[in-house]
Design an enzyme around this catalytic site. Structure first.
Site, PDB file in Angstrom:
ATOM      1  CB  VAL A  26      42.136  46.830  40.186  1.00 25.87           C
ATOM      2  CG1 VAL A  26      43.028  47.998  39.814  1.00 25.87           C
ATOM      3  CG2 VAL A  26      41.276  47.201  41.382  1.00 25.87           C
ATOM      4  CD  GLU A  49      37.907  48.608  45.663  1.00 21.58           C
ATOM      5  OE1 GLU A  49      37.400  48.290  46.734  1.00 21.58           O
ATOM      6  OE2 GLU A  49      39.119  48.706  45.507  1.00 21.58           O
ATOM      7  CD  GLN A  94      34.069  45.345  43.739  1.00 19.53           C
ATOM      8  OE1 GLN A  94      35.197  45.640  43.366  1.00 19.53           O
ATOM      9  NE2 GLN A  94      33.791  44.204  44.369  1.00 19.53           N
ATOM     10  CB  CYS A 123      39.748  44.712  48.597  1.00 19.36           C
ATOM     11  SG  CYS A 123      41.427  45.101  48.106  1.00 19.36           S
ATOM     12  N   GLY A 222      36.211  32.382  43.359  1.00 17.17           N
ATOM     13  CA  GLY A 222      37.457  31.807  43.873  1.00 17.17           C
ATOM     14  C   GLY A 222      37.838  30.514  43.166  1.00 17.17           C
ATOM     15  N   GLY A 223      37.123  30.179  42.115  1.00 13.45           N
ATOM     16  CA  GLY A 223      37.327  28.885  41.466  1.00 13.45           C
ATOM     17  C   GLY A 223      38.233  28.877  40.248  1.00 13.45           C
ATOM     18  CB  ALA A 248      38.616  36.978  39.267  1.00 14.78           C
TER      19      ALA A 248
HETATM   20  C1  FNR Z   1      41.058  41.067  41.852  1.00 16.36           C
HETATM   21  N1  FNR Z   1      40.024  40.938  42.788  1.00 16.36           N
HETATM   22  C2  FNR Z   1      39.199  42.012  43.039  1.00 16.36           C
HETATM   23  N2  FNR Z   1      38.103  41.869  43.845  1.00 16.36           N
HETATM   24  C3  FNR Z   1      37.229  42.877  44.012  1.00 16.36           C
HETATM   25  O1  FNR Z   1      36.230  42.707  44.712  1.00 16.36           O
HETATM   26  N3  FNR Z   1      37.455  44.082  43.417  1.00 16.36           N
HETATM   27  C4  FNR Z   1      38.529  44.321  42.621  1.00 16.36           C
HETATM   28  O2  FNR Z   1      38.694  45.418  42.078  1.00 16.36           O
HETATM   29  C5  FNR Z   1      39.456  43.265  42.434  1.00 16.36           C
HETATM   30  N4  FNR Z   1      40.584  43.425  41.655  1.00 16.36           N
HETATM   31  C6  FNR Z   1      41.334  42.327  41.291  1.00 16.36           C
HETATM   32  C7  FNR Z   1      42.344  42.467  40.340  1.00 16.36           C
HETATM   33  C8  FNR Z   1      43.063  41.355  39.907  1.00 16.36           C
HETATM   34  C9  FNR Z   1      44.124  41.503  38.867  1.00 16.36           C
HETATM   35  C10 FNR Z   1      42.777  40.078  40.468  1.00 16.36           C
HETATM   36  C11 FNR Z   1      43.511  38.847  40.007  1.00 16.36           C
HETATM   37  C12 FNR Z   1      41.796  39.951  41.425  1.00 16.36           C
HETATM   38  C13 FNR Z   1      39.658  39.604  43.345  1.00 16.36           C
HETATM   39  C14 FNR Z   1      38.802  38.819  42.366  1.00 16.36           C
HETATM   40  O3  FNR Z   1      37.581  39.481  42.062  1.00 16.36           O
HETATM   41  C15 FNR Z   1      38.461  37.439  42.933  1.00 16.36           C
HETATM   42  O4  FNR Z   1      37.819  37.582  44.159  1.00 16.36           O
HETATM   43  C16 FNR Z   1      39.680  36.532  43.129  1.00 16.36           C
HETATM   44  O5  FNR Z   1      40.604  36.677  42.060  1.00 16.36           O
HETATM   45  C17 FNR Z   1      39.270  35.066  43.238  1.00 16.36           C
HETATM   46  O6  FNR Z   1      38.538  34.647  42.096  1.00 16.36           O
HETATM   47  P1  FNR Z   1      39.179  33.760  40.923  1.00 16.36           P
HETATM   48  O7  FNR Z   1      40.379  34.503  40.422  1.00 16.36           O
HETATM   49  O8  FNR Z   1      39.580  32.462  41.538  1.00 16.36           O
HETATM   50  O9  FNR Z   1      38.111  33.612  39.897  1.00 16.36           O
END
Ligand code: FNR
Length: 347
Positions: A26, A49, A94, A123, A222-223, A248
């Protein structure tokens, strides 16, 4: 045998879901960040999203300038989704949804401008789960299936979903397999349970178990805690035995994490980000949020960071970072100001 059950979009799309991919975020996964990640070498980029009912009643506005396409309620409103020809082959929308009809309506509206549609089933925030969206869907597999089935049936582009870990690895695999049967092209899994936060370790072995159990490409997520470069992305991919990785936070901190030649200094990357924001008349507030997210603790240490915070226009931010701004008419003040109420989905 399994391939016969899947439609052409899923079979063709399968090839797309691999490598290093910008995960949905987001406010971060908006047009300038996505273009920047693609320039740096991302193989695919997800939008933030977008909730189905915000998108489905929008109209499309196509601007001559830079092939920009905007979806908004009226010409005066702030865009719900911005995209452009440059990313068309690489961008995945998404959706946040808990309703097959609304999901299809929202996706159909932009189908010809994007390469795929993903459903957020991960989420954990109340605003999502209360409406039955996001991680709540992990408890309503029938609904999850019906949404994916409706999208697969009605769209010409591939459909995917992004899930989280369930209570046990067995339950996670079972859920993923049910989703696979709907004809989706790929499945992404965040290696944490609904109640787990980013400081908790990522359940990489669970991701690997899901990847082993499915025939479609699985994307690991998640890495970021262990990702600082393209090489690290590859390591996480290999460790999880997946087709690709959704990155992310590591990409939020530095979009050049995708660069095959190694990451660039974040200041250089911020400058390029500002150029892209000006090119697409991007909203001030989200531009600032992205720049500060890249700077992290430097926002209070570096003079340019300190100057970015109070800036009142996109141009002013860009100038802090050495972008030479051509003198043109003042951009429409209304367009520049993106009301925070339009972004309730803040994580
Ligand atoms: C997210 N994440 C997220 N997931 C999703 O499915 N839709 C979304 O809009 C969002 N928005 C979002 C905003 C911000 C600022 C963060 C930090 C995270 C979750 C993200 O896609 C991911 O699943 C997690 O951050 C874990 O991955 P990383 O950060 O370890 O690569």
């Amino acid at each position: 045998v399994y391939g016969n059950m899947r439609n052409a979009a899923a079979r063709m799309g399968e090839r797309m879901y691999k490598g290093a991919i910008l995960a949905p975020m987001v406010r971060i996964g908006t047009l300038p960040t996505r273009l920047l990640c693609l320039e740096e070498g991302a193989d695919l980029v997800y939008t933030e999203e977008i909730i189905d009912h915000r998108l489905m009643d929008c109209q499309k506005f196509e601007h001559g300038k830079n092939g920009l396409v905007e979806f908004k309620l009226t010409a005066e409103d702030n865009p719900v989704l911005q995209t452009c020809a440059l990313e068309k082959e690489k961008v995945i929308l998404q959706l946040g949804t808990a309703d097959p009809e609304r999901a299809v309506k929202a996706a159909k509206l932009c189908e010809e401008h994007i390469s795929g549609v993903d459903v957020n089933m991960g989420c954990p925030k109340d605003y999502s789960t209360k409406g039955g969206m996001g991680a709540a869907m992990l408890k309503t597999p029938d609904l999850a299936e019906s949404i994916l089935t409706a999208l697969v049936k009605n769209l010409k582009i591939p459909v995917t979903c992004k899930i989280r870990c369930l209570k046990t690895v067995e339950k996670t695999v079972e859920f993923a397999k049910r989703m696979e049967k709907t004809g989706i092209a790929a499945l992404a899994i965040h290696g944490r349970q609904k109640t787990e936060r980013s400081r908790d370790p990522c359940r990489s072995p669970w991701i690997a178990q899901v990847a082993k159990s499915l025939s479609i490409p699985v994307l690991a997520n998640g890495g970021s805690g262990e990702i600082k470069s393209r090489e690290d992305i590859k390591k996480f991919q290999e460790k999880t035995g997946t087709a690709g990785v959704l990155v992310a936070r590591a990409a939020m901190w530095n979009p050049s994490v995708f660069n095959k030649a190694g990451p660039r200094h974040v200041f250089e990357v911020v400058k390029r980000y500002c150029e892209l924001c000006l090119k697409y008349d991007f909203a001030l507030e989200i531009m600032k949020y992205n720049v500060l997210s890249m700077l992290r603790d430097l926002q209070d240490k570096d003079p340019r960071g300190l100057a970015t915070k109070p800036a009142l226009s996109s141009k002013e931010i860009a100038e802090c970072w050495g972008v030479v701004v051509e003198d043109e008419e003042e951009p429409n003040a209304k367009k520049q100001k993106l009301e925070v109420e339009n972004y309730p989905y803040v994580h």
